[in-house]
Design a protein around this motif. Sequence first.
Motif, mmCIF file in Angstrom:
data_model
loop_
_atom_site.group_PDB
_atom_site.id
_atom_site.type_symbol
_atom_site.label_atom_id
_atom_site.label_comp_id
_atom_site.label_asym_id
_atom_site.label_seq_id
_atom_site.Cartn_x
_atom_site.Cartn_y
_atom_site.Cartn_z
ATOM 1 N N ALA A 250 19.291 -3.687 1.069
ATOM 2 C CA ALA A 250 19.767 -5.059 1.273
ATOM 3 C C ALA A 250 18.958 -6.057 0.463
ATOM 4 O O ALA A 250 19.487 -7.072 -0.002
ATOM 5 N N THR A 251 17.668 -5.788 0.280
ATOM 6 C CA THR A 251 16.809 -6.697 -0.478
ATOM 7 C C THR A 251 16.609 -6.229 -1.916
ATOM 8 O O THR A 251 15.739 -6.751 -2.619
ATOM 9 N N SER A 252 17.419 -5.264 -2.351
ATOM 10 C CA SER A 252 17.257 -4.693 -3.690
ATOM 11 C C SER A 252 18.475 -4.906 -4.575
ATOM 12 O O SER A 252 18.681 -4.176 -5.540
ATOM 13 N N THR A 253 19.296 -5.914 -4.267
ATOM 14 C CA THR A 253 20.487 -6.146 -5.078
ATOM 15 C C THR A 253 20.163 -6.852 -6.385
ATOM 16 O O THR A 253 21.005 -6.924 -7.280
ATOM 17 N N HIS A 254 18.954 -7.377 -6.522
ATOM 18 C CA HIS A 254 18.573 -8.154 -7.704
ATOM 19 C C HIS A 254 17.064 -8.093 -7.843
ATOM 20 O O HIS A 254 16.335 -7.937 -6.865
ATOM 21 N N LYS A 255 16.595 -8.236 -9.046
ATOM 22 C CA LYS A 255 15.165 -8.250 -9.303
ATOM 23 C C LYS A 255 14.489 -9.430 -8.618
ATOM 24 O O LYS A 255 14.948 -10.561 -8.695
ATOM 25 N N TRP A 256 13.403 -9.145 -7.891
ATOM 26 C CA TRP A 256 12.427 -10.170 -7.533
ATOM 27 C C TRP A 256 11.070 -9.514 -7.572
ATOM 28 O O TRP A 256 10.939 -8.306 -7.385
ATOM 29 N N TRP A 257 10.062 -10.313 -7.844
ATOM 30 C CA TRP A 257 8.745 -9.758 -8.114
ATOM 31 C C TRP A 257 7.942 -9.616 -6.831
ATOM 32 O O TRP A 257 8.074 -10.410 -5.901
ATOM 33 N N ALA A 258 7.081 -8.593 -6.799
ATOM 34 C CA ALA A 258 6.213 -8.338 -5.641
ATOM 35 C C ALA A 258 7.025 -8.248 -4.355
ATOM 36 O O ALA A 258 6.678 -8.859 -3.347
ATOM 37 N N LYS A 259 8.112 -7.479 -4.391
ATOM 38 C CA LYS A 259 8.944 -7.319 -3.199
ATOM 39 C C LYS A 259 8.200 -6.468 -2.177
ATOM 40 O O LYS A 259 7.783 -5.357 -2.460
ATOM 41 N N ARG A 260 8.058 -7.004 -0.984
ATOM 42 C CA ARG A 260 7.252 -6.356 0.046
ATOM 43 C C ARG A 260 7.979 -5.190 0.708
ATOM 44 O O ARG A 260 9.191 -5.037 0.601
ATOM 45 N N LEU A 261 7.215 -4.403 1.431
ATOM 46 C CA LEU A 261 7.754 -3.230 2.110
ATOM 47 C C LEU A 261 8.381 -3.639 3.441
ATOM 48 O O LEU A 261 7.712 -4.190 4.315
ATOM 49 N N GLY A 262 9.665 -3.335 3.602
ATOM 50 C CA GLY A 262 10.350 -3.684 4.839
ATOM 51 C C GLY A 262 9.748 -3.002 6.048
ATOM 52 O O GLY A 262 9.690 -3.578 7.144
ATOM 53 N N THR A 263 9.274 -1.767 5.871
ATOM 54 C CA THR A 263 8.663 -1.052 6.991
ATOM 55 C C THR A 263 7.431 -1.793 7.502
ATOM 56 O O THR A 263 7.218 -1.910 8.713
ATOM 57 N N VAL A 264 6.613 -2.290 6.587
ATOM 58 C CA VAL A 264 5.403 -3.015 6.988
ATOM 59 C C VAL A 264 5.771 -4.319 7.688
ATOM 60 O O VAL A 264 5.186 -4.680 8.719
ATOM 61 N N PHE A 265 6.776 -5.022 7.167
ATOM 62 C CA PHE A 265 7.138 -6.299 7.778
ATOM 63 C C PHE A 265 7.848 -6.099 9.116
ATOM 64 O O PHE A 265 7.706 -6.931 10.018
ATOM 65 N N ARG A 266 8.577 -5.017 9.259
ATOM 66 C CA ARG A 266 9.098 -4.687 10.592
ATOM 67 C C ARG A 266 7.927 -4.475 11.547
ATOM 68 O O ARG A 266 7.928 -4.969 12.682
ATOM 69 N N GLY A 267 6.910 -3.745 11.077
ATOM 70 C CA GLY A 267 5.740 -3.492 11.914
ATOM 71 C C GLY A 267 4.981 -4.755 12.265
ATOM 72 O O GLY A 267 4.445 -4.883 13.374
ATOM 73 N N ILE A 268 4.920 -5.708 11.341
ATOM 74 C CA ILE A 268 4.250 -6.978 11.632
ATOM 75 C C ILE A 268 4.990 -7.721 12.742
ATOM 76 O O ILE A 268 4.383 -8.222 13.702
ATOM 77 N N ILE A 269 6.322 -7.789 12.622
ATOM 78 C CA ILE A 269 7.103 -8.529 13.622
ATOM 79 C C ILE A 269 7.053 -7.839 14.979
ATOM 80 O O ILE A 269 6.855 -8.490 16.019
ATOM 81 N N THR A 270 7.216 -6.512 15.002
ATOM 82 C CA THR A 270 7.191 -5.817 16.297
ATOM 83 C C THR A 270 5.804 -5.888 16.926
ATOM 84 O O THR A 270 5.680 -6.049 18.149
ATOM 85 N N SER A 271 4.752 -5.799 16.123
ATOM 86 C CA SER A 271 3.396 -5.887 16.673
ATOM 87 C C SER A 271 3.079 -7.297 17.152
ATOM 88 O O SER A 271 2.344 -7.482 18.128
ATOM 89 N N ALA A 272 3.632 -8.301 16.480
ATOM 90 C CA ALA A 272 3.393 -9.692 16.875
ATOM 91 C C ALA A 272 4.091 -10.039 18.181
ATOM 92 O O ALA A 272 3.746 -11.040 18.824
#
Length: 692
Positions: free
Chosen positions: A33-55
Amino acid sequence: MPQRTSLESNFPAAMLSGVGTKESWRKEVHRPATSTHKWWAKRLGTVFRGIITSATTPDGADAVGAYGSPLDLAGAIVLDPFSGSGVTGVEALKLGAKAVCFDINPVATLVQRQAVQPWDLGSLEAAYKEVESSCRAEVDRLHRTEDGRTVLYYFWVATLGCPECSEEVRLFDSPVFSKNAYPKRVPKAQIVCPECLSVKESRYDFVTEKCARGHVITQRGAVRGQFATCGNGHSFKVLGALNGSPPAYEMYAKMVADSDGSKSYEAITAWDRELYDECVVALAGLSQSAVLPRGRLAPGNNTDQALKWNFREWRDFFNARQLVSLSLIATAIRDLAGSAPEREALCALFSGTLEFNNLFTSFKGEGTGAVRHMFSHHILKPERTPLEAHPWGTPQSSGAFSTLFKSRLRRAHEYKTKPVDLVDRGAGIERISGVSQPVGASIADSWESFVSIEGQAAYVATRNSAQTDIPDGSVDLVVTDPPYMDNVHYAELADFFHAWLQHMHPYIGYSDATTTRRVGEVQHADPVEFGKAIEAVWTESARVLKPGGLLAFTFHQARISGWVQLVESLHRSGWIVMAVQPVKGEMTTSVVKAGAREPSNLDSVVVCRRAVDGATNPNSSVEEALATATRELTDLRDAQVDVGAGDVRSVVRGALLAYLASTGVDLDESVAAQVDSLASKSIEKLLGAGPG
């Protein structure tokens, strides 16, 4: 929000680093979903899911279980002030929250919109077919041989006149122009005679060969580093011989799709050159309404790399056939009726295709994706031997509009309809569905319209996140990945796409400015300017956050001045750092990270609370802060996560500077030097080696 969360205490960094590593190698598969176009330093969805669930998980609760569970954060609002490709927004929506995605760059906004909004697959397919019927036949005609076969790729070489004798020099560094990705296993290669441009099959490691005309071919080309040598033995600096213009280019070979499904390499013929000349005439005859890239490159850290080669306008990045073909596709998309999300998706897809269809691309070789895209090194690096691909493409193509439609848009649609997550159940990492909600948000362009939407919603806007229309105390959680303090300037690079997009009008409100550069950009190589700009965003984030809410962001910085400015900006804007959690970073193979003096693999998750809410740093001394950082790094190392010297230095710097700032210590050069000394000792202790 819990009074103390797992994000601040028992953050599952080892587990997230494991699943994050798997995601990092194929982000386009695991987070399409976040890979339809180039953007730089695209973060890992797994890590950001973990940040939100841990928060949102209390201290001491099962944070690992929360990550792999179908949480429902209905009613919660998650803000990302540096939204980039939309990773935070997608993960928040998958967990049932509403998302606010701001970025100062309109190209990033376009990428985010594709990540969060739904498409009707039937309408998307119909729009694609309408574009195909409008332009494909002509694009195909411009990429064919005299006998009607499809040309997949044309190979070009830059040429310059020798400043001393005026002899034309073809800027080959080697006559080998195609070899297998694993040449020792498959030694077959294609070579070109630099003198007459005849093509023949050989080995990648040949010593000498003779072409069909009897010329002796050796491994050495005319170019070595920054210098070239003409046939008369005169050596000259390549950049010094440009004489105010970009280099000229000459076609020398083509890869053709044969009727039996095989591919063959052939030399360029007079017919091929006449077909290209036809494109030059066609380009001059395009109507004023045709979509073409417009605008000049402005000086900058990244654009200077192209400007010194005399690429002054964005159209200089393309040859005549590329401009004609791409214009046909872009104009057909622009002229689709209405402003539906499906038309917008095709605009984004076309823009993404540009990355693989320009004079800054090169050939990767057989046995892998053929086209090395222009941003493979995050810079605007001119190619001496560029590759021209068929932009519409065939099933055998790499980086073409038709193939990316399948690999990007269809895959993203399938993912948003039925998300699949990487989860470690203890017996290995699995791809699991059912733990995330489908992604299909209604997009709002203001806070007022956002809060009026029932159901899944995303407020997506191009704006300076230092000034928003969000009321005080309205957001539950701020999760982001701010730009680094470095020389990779996203707006300078994004202007390459914007030069086309501004004339395609992807959605109502897309910027019609000539550049995506904006006053208020945080990304800056100067530490003081970086600190000032990011402080304004932290201040606004503190204003809109609800009492007791958290700010969490990922960060990695090789220079201590970047950490100093970051920590000081947080302190000045009323934030207290509660934890600095090391976790798997964006990409182990990143050129910036892997090529650094102290290679790194990790990012730091910096977790903050507002001082006005009574927050205090949990450490009581420098020694305790150092012990906490060391323990977290040791836990990752013991879990078989790669921990490099750069990781230790960055995490220790962040933890110690955050503690010292909370005590009111001025983070001057002497303090920074003391922190670095402790970081060096930590490297030796953890990794058994001194720095450098």
